[in-house]
Design a protein around this motif. Structure first.
Motif, short mmCIF file in Angstrom:
data_model
loop_
_atom_site.label_atom_id
_atom_site.label_comp_id
_atom_site.label_asym_id
_atom_site.label_seq_id
_atom_site.Cartn_x
_atom_site.Cartn_y
_atom_site.Cartn_z
N PRO A 60 8.81 30.85 33.35
CA PRO A 60 7.32 30.20 33.79
C PRO A 60 7.28 31.62 34.15
N TRP A 61 5.80 32.30 34.10
CA TRP A 61 4.79 33.61 34.18
C TRP A 61 3.48 34.13 34.56
N GLU A 62 3.59 34.91 34.86
CA GLU A 62 1.69 34.81 35.58
C GLU A 62 1.06 33.18 35.80
N MET A 63 1.18 33.28 36.49
CA MET A 63 0.71 31.44 37.41
C MET A 63 -0.81 31.43 37.03
N LEU A 64 -0.71 29.91 37.04
CA LEU A 64 -2.42 29.60 36.82
C LEU A 64 -2.86 29.72 38.27
N ALA A 65 -4.14 30.11 38.40
CA ALA A 65 -4.99 29.80 39.91
C ALA A 65 -4.72 31.19 40.70
N PRO A 66 -4.17 32.02 40.43
CA PRO A 66 -3.88 32.34 41.85
C PRO A 66 -4.19 33.16 42.47
N GLU A 67 -5.87 32.54 43.04
CA GLU A 67 -6.40 33.13 43.77
C GLU A 67 -6.91 31.58 44.35
N ARG A 68 -5.98 30.77 44.16
CA ARG A 68 -6.15 29.23 45.30
C ARG A 68 -4.54 29.64 45.55
N MET A 69 -3.97 30.39 45.45
CA MET A 69 -1.93 30.21 45.78
C MET A 69 -2.15 31.70 46.28
#
Length: 221
Positions: A60-69
């Protein structure tokens, strides 16, 4: 790794790695920009990998929703497992594994949250085929045992669940070395699971990896 944003170049590099360099295969991410792994643009790459007998390892890479994590290291603790689940579900529901039964592909970190979500995926396929079975008419359980996971779950109960789901012969030793979420002594958790049979332990520690990589045991003795 290969440049999957340019599938033709990715195929050329895959061929160089496997044919010229005699590598077992390559590593890819869980998506390519906006493309999930079922994107039509990526199918020729997977088809060529199957033809070559190349092993594909998905991390995995470039994960979803970085603004929420932004806090608590959530991209690595929650985002990565989610990415892997999306990747596996995309290959199943997108029909990639159906069309390429000989594709050898393995997912890092025990497949992320896929194991925990499998019952929900199967239920969704059963109850809403109009939304789920749009690209593949076969139920997701058909593909259990058709792909590999690594053993890096950090939890014996989770590893046992995955063994029930896909089989010990589809779980290869994972270390995530040298990163903080890796296992400091690879295989230590497996060795500590005293309820495992000798056969199960061998599959987890080395036989599944040899099969995934298509390498003979004698090469490492």
């Amino acid at each position: 790794t290969v440049p999957l944003q340019a599938p033709d170049l990715a195929i050329a590099e895959l061929e160089r790695c496997v044919v010229d360099l005699r590598l077992a295969g390559v590593e890819i991410g869980t998506h390519v920009g906006a493309w999930n792994l079922d994107a039509p643009e990526l199918f020729p790459f997977f088809a060529r990998a199957a033809e070559l007998g190349a092993a594909i390892f998905v991390h995995p890479w470039e994960m979803l929703a970085p603004e929420r994590m932004r806090k608590y290291w959530l991209p690595w603790l929650v985002g990565m497992p989610t990415e892997s689940a999306i990747a596996i579900a995309s290959l199943i529901f997108g029909g990639v594994l159906e069309r390429l039964p000989n594709l050898r592909i393995c997912f890092a970190h025990g497949g992320g949250s896929f194991g925990a979500l499998f019952g929900r995926l199967a239920r969704g396929f059963e109850t809403r085929p109009d939304l789920v079975a749009v690209d593949n008419v076969h139920p997701p359980e058909k593909y259990l045992g058709r792909f590999y996971l690594d053993s890096l779950t950090h939890d014996p109960a989770t590893l046992r669940h995955l063994m029930t789901l896909v089989g010990a012969n589809r779980i290869a030793l994972g270390s995530d070395y040298p990163f903080p979420l890796g296992e400091a002594c690879p295989g230590a958790m497996i060795e500590a699971m005293t309820d495992l049979s000798t056969v199960e332990r061998e599959w987890l520690l080395f036989r599944s990896a040899l099969e995934f990589l298509d390498r003979p045991l004698e090469a490492f003795l």
